[in-house]
Design an enzyme around this catalytic site. Sequence first.
Site, PDB file in Angstrom:
ATOM      1  N   CYS B  75      43.691  23.887-115.383  1.00  0.00           N
ATOM      2  CA  CYS B  75      42.832  24.935-115.250  1.00  0.00           C
ATOM      3  C   CYS B  75      42.274  25.403-116.605  1.00  0.00           C
ATOM      4  O   CYS B  75      41.411  24.601-117.022  1.00  0.00           O
ATOM      5  CB  CYS B  75      43.537  26.032-114.638  1.00  0.00           C
ATOM      6  SG  CYS B  75      42.375  27.610-114.045  1.00  0.00           S
ATOM      7  N   HIS B 173      45.148  23.802-109.756  1.00  0.00           N
ATOM      8  CA  HIS B 173      46.477  23.834-109.971  1.00  0.00           C
ATOM      9  C   HIS B 173      47.146  23.116-109.290  1.00  0.00           C
ATOM     10  O   HIS B 173      47.620  23.342-107.983  1.00  0.00           O
ATOM     11  CB  HIS B 173      46.755  25.219-109.670  1.00  0.00           C
ATOM     12  CG  HIS B 173      46.300  26.513-110.516  1.00  0.00           C
ATOM     13  ND1 HIS B 173      46.408  26.855-111.684  1.00  0.00           N
ATOM     14  CD2 HIS B 173      44.805  26.933-110.471  1.00  0.00           C
ATOM     15  CE1 HIS B 173      45.835  27.627-112.267  1.00  0.00           C
ATOM     16  NE2 HIS B 173      44.681  27.712-111.542  1.00  0.00           N
ATOM     17  N   GLU B 175      50.487  22.945-109.302  1.00  0.00           N
ATOM     18  CA  GLU B 175      51.649  23.491-109.129  1.00  0.00           C
ATOM     19  C   GLU B 175      51.509  24.386-107.870  1.00  0.00           C
ATOM     20  O   GLU B 175      52.380  24.938-107.457  1.00  0.00           O
ATOM     21  CB  GLU B 175      52.258  24.425-110.348  1.00  0.00           C
ATOM     22  CG  GLU B 175      51.225  25.657-110.694  1.00  0.00           C
ATOM     23  CD  GLU B 175      49.900  25.267-111.271  1.00  0.00           C
ATOM     24  OE1 GLU B 175      49.483  24.134-111.495  1.00  0.00           O
ATOM     25  OE2 GLU B 175      49.292  26.474-111.650  1.00  0.00           O
TER      26      GLU B 175
END
Lengths: 250, 191
Positions: B75, B173, B175
Amino acid sequence: MLKKRIIPCLDIKNGRTVKGINFLDIRDAGDPVELAKKYAADGADELVFLDITATEEKRKTLSELVKKVAAEINIPFTVGGGINSLEDAEIVIKSGADKVSLNSSAVKNPQLISDIADQYGSQCVVVAIDTKYVDNKWRVFVSGGKIPTDLLAIDWAKKVAELGAGEILLTSMNNDGTKAGFALDITKQISEAVSIPVIASGGAGTKEHFKEVFQKTKASGGLAASIFHYNEIPIPELKNYLKTQNIPIR
Amino acid sequence: MQSLKYNAGNIASVQNTLTRLGYESLVTDDAVSLRQADKVIFPGVGEASSAMKYLKDRNLDEVIRSLKQPVLGICLGQQLLCAFSEEGNVNCLGIFKTMVKKFPPNDLVPQMGWNSLTKLSGPLFQGINESDDVYFVHSYYAELCKNTVATCDYIVPFSAAMNKDNFYATQFHPEKSGSVGEQILMNFLKL
């Protein structure tokens, strides 16, 4: 293409999910972490946890829960319910929540929206608006929908966007629990009036209701609780249906 | 395994994911620890010019540029690895010779939600299918360039992921991107 989001909402009390839940394949239906994992595996795009605990222990149980969810869940999640200060928001965000949702506290103290947005970014701040159609106007209600305010939903939505909210979670109290469909008129008005995403909530009872809200309004997502908890509409089935209707869905 | 600490973002969620995937990690801004790490992840949500100032004040800009092990910017981390960002009009680390620009207001900004990846290439995307969706939250984007290894289209086509030598970066992202994101992270961790 950016996809429309399907968002299950979990009501939490004292660290447990409330409202009956009848998934056969979940070991402990009251455990929010188990339920959240099930939804994530089913293809939910995001989750919302709404804490309705009213005790003084609230902060502690909530931050423990958020930590557990954050450790187990690999999709974004929002936490709301009783976030009244920058400090409350900080506890929840530092515990691992992606976003906090403000409702009555934002009406009472609009500056809180800007304070959290300045500190953590607008993408962290969801403002939940509970609205009810009274005397030919969509009015804002607070305190879990119990107390009317002088605000009109459309004005309040524009105001929160200006103050730095990153998203609006719009619940129509007239539709909530009816399973008769989302409130298309106010969802359309607000989603066209602001330049931040609007999540429609309240009234989802069928797959067609989601199609309708995505086709007839600019809502970025649809949120529901009981139809997912009771497995009336399994998320994979809903998403497959919406894909066949040419709605952009993950 | 190290994760770089700086004044931006939800580092906890990157660390949680690493733990779930069975990797130990340390959040640090210590140059020695970073140089010794097997891999370095440079995560973040935040504002570019203040993040660059934080890095420069600690001489971490030089440290990052000099790293030889695999580095993954996520990001804002990706944006800071580019040459220049319109966010605060700041010179960034310059690994990727491309510009970071603000989305024109032709649609909702930030882009928030799941969007598909196309034109995939390189080791990060082993086992990932064209058009798989990942989670984005951003108002600024890196322009397409010769280092682009995945493209996303929102208002304009932009670099969803980049790679040059040992430097990797994703605008999305991983994650927060479900099993697809975990696969991408695993691909990085196994480099």
